[in-house]
Design a protein around this motif. Structure first.
Motif, mmCIF file in Angstrom:
data_model
loop_
_atom_site.group_PDB
_atom_site.id
_atom_site.type_symbol
_atom_site.label_atom_id
_atom_site.label_comp_id
_atom_site.label_asym_id
_atom_site.label_seq_id
_atom_site.Cartn_x
_atom_site.Cartn_y
_atom_site.Cartn_z
ATOM 1 N N LEU A 69 0.800 -1.239 -0.165
ATOM 2 C CA LEU A 69 -0.025 -0.019 0.117
ATOM 3 C C LEU A 69 0.796 1.174 -0.055
ATOM 4 N N ALA A 70 2.152 1.078 0.099
ATOM 5 C CA ALA A 70 2.840 2.388 -0.070
ATOM 6 C C ALA A 70 2.623 3.006 -1.353
ATOM 7 N N GLN A 71 2.428 4.236 -1.380
ATOM 8 C CA GLN A 71 2.236 5.285 -2.626
ATOM 9 C C GLN A 71 3.449 5.893 -2.851
ATOM 10 N N TRP A 72 3.488 5.832 -4.339
ATOM 11 C CA TRP A 72 4.746 6.754 -5.068
ATOM 12 C C TRP A 72 4.228 8.166 -5.139
ATOM 13 N N THR A 73 5.168 8.997 -4.977
ATOM 14 C CA THR A 73 4.939 10.338 -5.296
ATOM 15 C C THR A 73 5.810 10.855 -6.748
ATOM 16 N N LYS A 74 4.781 11.419 -7.511
ATOM 17 C CA LYS A 74 5.203 11.796 -9.010
ATOM 18 C C LYS A 74 5.916 13.003 -8.944
ATOM 19 N N HIS A 75 6.942 13.321 -9.337
ATOM 20 C CA HIS A 75 7.892 14.457 -9.383
ATOM 21 C C HIS A 75 8.043 14.941 -11.048
#
Length: 517
Positions: free
Chosen positions: A338-344
């Motif tokens: 469930l870990a979320q990736w952060t888009k940059h």
């Protein structure tokens, strides 16, 4: 004739007394049946030595010592057999007044003689305990710190439960109270021991946190950053490149021996991930599971260490009379799907670098994040962070990180992260890291410095804050303000040991000084 009779009688008396050895027993204060007394830095080891004899026995001295010894054994690589070393790094002697002995110095038959003793567990060893050659200037400081008890299953805990302290049989560090009944011969030969006894104790000293190790990305023995290609499958195209990085976590603080605290011995490590896709349309892989394991390494040598041991070249050590022993203890397994990736994007990353940072965030916090890969072209990238708790199992006995002349103990944390690609693989890909971690031991609550308490009465508060004050241009201070002025000015108090030294007469500086004749 009388002299010869006395001499013959004395000789036969000594022979008879030597055959019937006295009995020596050691009792510790607070001793419980079936348990081993444990101590830490600053603790008092109190007890008594009781000596009894079946027949009258002459003696000259009762010697009571608190000793710390280190013993190692190493297999030879060039020829069959073993070599080893033995060191007495600590020896504290209990002084006994002549009035404590009977007059004359004869142990009467059937009578018990009790000799009390008190030792304080020191924080450091004397400099002569580490007098060997060194190639690192910081080795002497580490080697003169008190090492913990190691290598005896009976002393790994309280003695009631046998716990494994993860040390090999080739190394042992022991502490004991030793008592001997000595008889000094007429000649200059050393004193003879008529009887002796020893009692083991467990010592886990207080250990402070040391500065973190300066580890590069290509450091041998450790791996704090790893890059891997992420593919759609075993024989498919590449989605991008994944970076996994972690820094040295905060140390795990062990509780002092026989501590009644219920706090869990734990810390936490943060894994920083970064995914650089080959194109902006590619999505990062889905994270799977994080495994954490504690790597426990014990180093021992037949000769003193001149430098801090490391995890490299253990095979070469066999030719140098050195060895190492490593065990791995599983810690936890946690699902991070469930870990979320952060888009940059390039725009957000640029503005984000110019934005204000939180006041609680260090200026060097970016160094702990996973940096860009070698193939990063300045496009879109993704980041994520996973916090891994570190809790030591209670089924093992752990000692603080330490380095001594013959034995050392260090710890490392193995972290493995698995991830999933869009197409199913036979084997789940993963990335592994190995970061150093320290184990320290906090002091007892009773030894912590207490803040000084100053009692202030209500009258003093009223006089200080609620009394009207007169403002005047005169340089003379009114009598009503003398008390307030005295309260405002800091008063310097000399230490007690300097109170007997009179204060020097300070000459007054004159504005008009005549020349000296």
């Amino acid at each position: 004739m009388a002299a010869s009779v006395v001499s013959r009688s004395s000789s036969s008396f000594d022979t008879f007394a030597y055959r019937s050895r006295p009995k020596v027993t050691i009792e510790l204060a607070g001793q419980k049946d079936g348990l081993v007394n444990s101590y830490t830095t600053g603790d008092c080891i109190e007890g008594s030595v009781t000596v009894t004899a079946e027949h009258d026995t002459r003696f000259d001295e009762i010697e009571i010592t608190f000793e710390g010894t280190s013993k190692t054994s190493v297999e030879r690589a060039t020829m069959p057999g073993r070599t080893g070393a033995y060191q007495t790094f600590l020896r504290l002697r209990q002084p006994l007044e002549p009035s404590a002995y009977p007059t004359p110095c004869v142990l009467e038959a059937g009578r018990a003689y009790e000799f009390p003793f008190t030792f304080v567990v020191p924080e450091r060893l004397l400099p002569h305990a580490c007098s060997h050659k060194k190639t690192n200037i910081h080795v002497e400081r580490a080697h003169t710190l008190l090492p913990p008890s190691l290598g005896d299953p009976m002393l790994a805990s309280n003695g009631k439960t046998l716990l494994d302290d993860l040390s090999p049989t080739m190394s042992c560090i022991a502490y004991l109270i030793h008592a001997s009944v000595l008889r000094k011969p007429a000649s200059a030969t050393p004193a003879k021991s008529l009887a002796s006894a020893g009692k083991k104790v467990r010592v886990i000293p207080m250990v402070d946190e040391e500065p973190p190790l300066n580890i590069t990305d290509n450091e041998d023995g450790y791996c704090i950053r790893k890059e891997k290609n992420v593919k759609r499958g075993a024989m498919r195209s590449k989605l991008g490149r994944l970076v996994v990085k972690a820094s040295q976590p905060k140390p795990v603080q062990l509780s002092p021996p026989d501590s009644a605290t219920s706090d869990s011995v734990s810390s936490a490590a943060t894994i920083h991930l970064r995914f650089d896709p080959v194109s902006d349309d590619e999505q990062p892989p889905r994270l799977g599971t994080v495994w954490s394991r504690l790597r426990v390494s014990t180093f021992y040598s037949a000769e003193p260490w001149g430098d801090f041991p490391s995890l490299v070249c253990p095979i070469v050590w066999a030719h140098m009379g050195r060895g190492s022993y490593t065990e791995t203890v599983p810690l936890s397994t946690m699902c991070v799907a469930l870990a979320q990736w952060t888009k940059h994007s390039p725009a957000t990353s640029t503005t984000g670098s110019l934005g204000r940072c939180d006041s609680l965030q260090s200026t060097s916090s970016d160094e702990s994040l996973a940096g860009p890969t070698a193939c990063f072209a300045g496009g879109v990238y993704y980041t994520a962070s996973v916090v891994v708790p570190i809790t030591l199992p209670k089924s093992k006995a752990f000692v603080p990180t330490f380095h001594s002349c013959l034995v050392s103990r260090i710890y490392a944390l193995d972290l493995t992260v698995s991830y999933h690609t869009p197409n199913a693989n036979i084997l789940t890909p993963s990335a592994s890291l190995r970061v150093p971690i320290q184990l320290t031991c906090r002091p007892r609550a009773a030894t912590l410095p207490k803040p000084t308490e100053v009692e202030i009465t209500q009258q003093e508060v009223d006089a200080e804050f609620f009394t009207p004050r007169t403002v005047t241009s005169s340089t003379t201070v009114p009598e009503s303000e003398l008390f307030l002025v005295g309260r405002r000015q800091p008063q310097f108090q000399q230490p007690p040991e300097y109170s007997v030294i009179p204060a020097p007469n300070v000459p007054v500086l004159q504005t008009n000084m005549s020349p000296r004749v």
